[in-house]
Design a protein around this motif. Structure first.
Motif, mmCIF file in Angstrom:
data_model
loop_
_atom_site.group_PDB
_atom_site.id
_atom_site.type_symbol
_atom_site.label_atom_id
_atom_site.label_comp_id
_atom_site.label_asym_id
_atom_site.label_seq_id
_atom_site.Cartn_x
_atom_site.Cartn_y
_atom_site.Cartn_z
ATOM 1 N N THR A 104 -9.481 -4.379 -5.784
ATOM 2 C CA THR A 104 -9.050 -5.589 -5.080
ATOM 3 C C THR A 104 -9.949 -6.762 -5.468
ATOM 4 O O THR A 104 -11.065 -6.575 -5.935
ATOM 5 C CB THR A 104 -9.092 -5.405 -3.551
ATOM 6 O OG1 THR A 104 -10.432 -5.121 -3.160
ATOM 7 C CG2 THR A 104 -8.168 -4.293 -3.107
ATOM 8 N N GLU A 148 -10.744 -10.973 -4.032
ATOM 9 C CA GLU A 148 -10.492 -12.088 -3.124
ATOM 10 C C GLU A 148 -10.357 -13.372 -3.937
ATOM 11 O O GLU A 148 -11.197 -13.670 -4.773
ATOM 12 C CB GLU A 148 -11.651 -12.231 -2.139
ATOM 13 C CG GLU A 148 -11.503 -13.404 -1.208
ATOM 14 C CD GLU A 148 -12.726 -13.622 -0.348
ATOM 15 O OE1 GLU A 148 -12.667 -13.251 0.825
ATOM 16 O OE2 GLU A 148 -13.727 -14.142 -0.869
ATOM 17 N N GLY A 207 -4.487 -7.007 -5.356
ATOM 18 C CA GLY A 207 -4.897 -5.687 -5.802
ATOM 19 C C GLY A 207 -4.261 -5.326 -7.124
ATOM 20 O O GLY A 207 -3.121 -5.685 -7.401
ATOM 21 N N ARG A 255 0.824 -1.211 0.000
ATOM 22 C CA ARG A 255 0.000 0.000 0.000
ATOM 23 C C ARG A 255 0.857 1.260 0.000
ATOM 24 O O ARG A 255 0.412 2.308 -0.438
ATOM 25 C CB ARG A 255 -0.959 -0.001 1.179
ATOM 26 C CG ARG A 255 -1.990 -1.112 1.068
ATOM 27 C CD ARG A 255 -3.271 -0.760 1.775
ATOM 28 N NE ARG A 255 -4.196 -1.867 1.716
ATOM 29 C CZ ARG A 255 -5.191 -1.960 0.846
ATOM 30 N NH1 ARG A 255 -5.356 -1.028 -0.049
ATOM 31 N NH2 ARG A 255 -6.008 -2.980 0.861
ATOM 32 N N GLU A 315 -6.058 -11.706 -0.769
ATOM 33 C CA GLU A 315 -6.629 -10.547 -1.441
ATOM 34 C C GLU A 315 -5.535 -9.932 -2.304
ATOM 35 O O GLU A 315 -4.466 -9.610 -1.804
ATOM 36 C CB GLU A 315 -7.122 -9.531 -0.417
ATOM 37 C CG GLU A 315 -7.797 -8.338 -1.026
ATOM 38 C CD GLU A 315 -8.318 -7.382 0.022
ATOM 39 O OE1 GLU A 315 -7.572 -6.455 0.391
ATOM 40 O OE2 GLU A 315 -9.450 -7.586 0.473
ATOM 41 N N LEU A 374 -2.216 -8.355 -1.126
ATOM 42 C CA LEU A 374 -2.418 -7.344 -0.099
ATOM 43 C C LEU A 374 -2.654 -7.943 1.281
ATOM 44 O O LEU A 374 -2.224 -7.372 2.278
ATOM 45 C CB LEU A 374 -3.612 -6.460 -0.464
ATOM 46 C CG LEU A 374 -3.524 -5.720 -1.787
ATOM 47 C CD1 LEU A 374 -4.820 -4.997 -2.068
ATOM 48 C CD2 LEU A 374 -2.357 -4.761 -1.764
ATOM 49 N N ILE A 393 -3.334 1.379 -5.010
ATOM 50 C CA ILE A 393 -4.231 0.250 -5.254
ATOM 51 C C ILE A 393 -5.534 0.773 -5.850
ATOM 52 O O ILE A 393 -6.198 1.609 -5.255
ATOM 53 C CB ILE A 393 -4.517 -0.529 -3.946
ATOM 54 C CG1 ILE A 393 -3.223 -0.883 -3.208
ATOM 55 C CG2 ILE A 393 -5.365 -1.756 -4.235
ATOM 56 C CD1 ILE A 393 -2.284 -1.772 -3.963
#
Length: 155
Positions: free
Chosen positions: A26, A28, A124, A18, A122, A110, A23
């Motif tokens: 995102t 999952e 990004g 980050r 996750e 992330l 970013i």
């Protein structure tokens, strides 16, 4: 109103990503693991400092994600630095592939967490920050910290 998911246990958050990247979106994903890899992840024996994701042959792959061998494993322990396939819908993978094909975009992990007993990651869509952007992030963080300190001292 969405209820907070109580079945999520966050194992690690990639703060460096980050800081180094802006970013934009995102996603999952599940992660395809073998044998004792799940046990190693559950006890936080993994590192993703230089890891990234790539789209190859319509599949999403995680590269550079190091999962240490399980201490109590046997001869069937896994290769710690192998490429691991990420599980996502084909339409999402195509969308990510188109975005990454643009100049300056990359896919970075992330967050790693357990959701209902399954290991999730996750990722990004990120664009690298310039040096002045990073300085701006540091400046914002410092001013936020100072204002919180002042509010705390008054009350």
């Amino acid at each position: 109103m969405a209820k907070a998911d109580t079945n999520v246990k966050i194992l690690a958050v990639n703060k460096k990503a980050r800081f180094n990247y802006a970013i934009e979106d995102t996603l999952e994903c599940g992660i395809e693991l073998r044998g004792t890899e799940v046990k190693s992840i559950r006890i936080n024996k993994f590192s993703y400092s230089d890891s990234y994701c790539k789209v190859k042959d319509g599949e999403l792959w995680l590269v550079g994600f190091n999962i240490s061998p399980y201490d109590f494993g046997n001869i069937h322990n896994h290769n710690p630095i192998r490429e691991r396939r990420l599980l996502a819908h084909a339409s999402e993978i195509k969308k990510l592939g188109r975005k990454v094909a643009e100049k300056g975009y990359t896919l970075v992990p992330l967050k790693v967490y357990l959701k209902k007993g399954k290991v999730k990651i996750e990722i990004g869509i990120a664009k690298g920050k310039k040096v002045f952007d990073k300085r701006e992030s540091i400046k914002e963080r410092d001013t936020d910290r100072e204002t919180l300190r002042e509010i705390k001292s008054k009350y």
